[in-house]
Scaffold this motif. Structure first.
Motif, mmCIF file in Angstrom:
data_model
loop_
_atom_site.group_PDB
_atom_site.id
_atom_site.type_symbol
_atom_site.label_atom_id
_atom_site.label_comp_id
_atom_site.label_asym_id
_atom_site.label_seq_id
_atom_site.Cartn_x
_atom_site.Cartn_y
_atom_site.Cartn_z
ATOM 1 N N GLN A 83 32.684 -19.455 -47.427
ATOM 2 C CA GLN A 83 32.684 -20.871 -47.042
ATOM 3 C C GLN A 83 31.496 -21.211 -46.151
ATOM 4 O OE1 GLN A 83 36.297 -22.248 -45.248
ATOM 5 N NE2 GLN A 83 37.455 -22.197 -47.147
ATOM 6 N N LYS A 124 38.047 -20.572 -55.442
ATOM 7 C CA LYS A 124 38.893 -20.997 -54.320
ATOM 8 C C LYS A 124 40.367 -20.804 -54.655
ATOM 9 C CE LYS A 124 35.523 -24.430 -52.720
ATOM 10 N NZ LYS A 124 35.229 -25.887 -52.587
ATOM 11 N N ASN A 156 40.685 -12.571 -45.660
ATOM 12 C CA ASN A 156 40.416 -13.826 -44.955
ATOM 13 C C ASN A 156 38.973 -13.896 -44.468
ATOM 14 O OD1 ASN A 156 43.062 -14.677 -45.293
ATOM 15 N ND2 ASN A 156 43.741 -13.898 -43.316
ATOM 16 N N MET A 169 41.087 -17.069 -54.386
ATOM 17 C CA MET A 169 41.191 -16.623 -52.994
ATOM 18 C C MET A 169 42.513 -17.094 -52.387
ATOM 19 S SD MET A 169 38.683 -14.685 -52.466
ATOM 20 C CE MET A 169 39.090 -14.391 -50.742
ATOM 21 N N GLN A 213 45.285 -14.572 -50.747
ATOM 22 C CA GLN A 213 45.838 -14.732 -49.405
ATOM 23 C C GLN A 213 47.351 -14.908 -49.440
ATOM 24 O OE1 GLN A 213 43.116 -17.977 -48.637
ATOM 25 N NE2 GLN A 213 42.072 -16.830 -47.022
ATOM 26 N N GLU A 263 36.670 -14.683 -47.403
ATOM 27 C CA GLU A 263 36.777 -16.089 -47.786
ATOM 28 C C GLU A 263 36.031 -16.984 -46.786
ATOM 29 O OE1 GLU A 263 38.448 -20.114 -47.980
ATOM 30 O OE2 GLU A 263 38.730 -18.704 -46.340
#
Length: 204
Positions: A201, A138, A194, A141, A145, A197
């Motif tokens: 999730q 996380k 994005n 990522m 971003q 990611e």
């Protein structure tokens, strides 16, 4: 940060493909050998971004098409390759610059150096992603971003100095051709990061 091993089962659960050694080599070649002819399909002939960023990479093999991590990875490679190509292209135009345009170009190259550093950092992070869904993942990522967003902002502001420059071939080449395409490529790469990611999730 030490790279953790990725389990094949977790990739299949997420609908991702974990390349075997042979396909890994193929992916490495895809990253290393992107040719100029593969850089422009992410935008149409009018410079508009393709509505579905993934469709922009339709020329790559099925393993990449079915793996959102590789779609994001290759899109970042394309963005970095194009940024370097565009900076070299504009460098060849500097002899056309008048004093005011020369000042604008200095700002342009400063912004572009920053953008390339941020995209390069994103690519480095993408190459060493750890276990999907973990806290380190996380964090990575989030870094991706942040850096890609910062690169896009640098690209968008790189031509601000040309606002007071008279419309001439140099300004047109930089603002309406080179940077218009590059900003679309980086925007598409950020969209694919994005999307990756979000898919991770959803499948946690």
């Amino acid at each position: 940060m030490r790279k953790l091993s990725l389990g094949r089962a977790s990739h299949w659960r997420l609908g991702l493909i974990l390349p075997n050694p042979d396909s890994e080599d193929k992916h490495t070649r895809d990253e290393r050998n992107i040719s100029r002819s593969q850089l422009d399909p992410m935008v149409d002939s009018g410079g508009k971004s393709i509505e579905d960023p993934a469709a922009s990479l339709s020329g790559y093999d099925d393993a990449i098409q079915q793996d959102p991590s590789w779609l994001a990875h290759i899109a970042i490679v394309v963005s970095l390759s194009k940024a370097r190509h565009m900076e070299a292209y504009v460098s060849n135009l500097t002899r056309q610059a008048n004093p005011r345009a020369s000042v604008a170009l200095r700002d342009y190259f400063s912004n572009m150096d920053n953008a390339e550093d941020e995209i390069d950092s994103s690519l480095t992070e993408m190459r060493r992603l750890v276990v999907l869904g973990s806290e380190p993942f996380k964090l990575q990522m989030g870094n991706l971003q942040t850096w890609m967003s910062a690169a896009l902002m640098e690209e968008k502001t790189s031509t601000d100095g040309f606002e007071d420059v008279v419309e001439r071939p140099l300004k047109t080449a930089v603002c309406k051709r080179a940077m218009k395409i590059l900003k679309k490529l980086t925007s598409n790469a950020l969209a694919l990061v994005n999307s990756y990611e979000e898919k991770v999730q959803i499948n946690q």
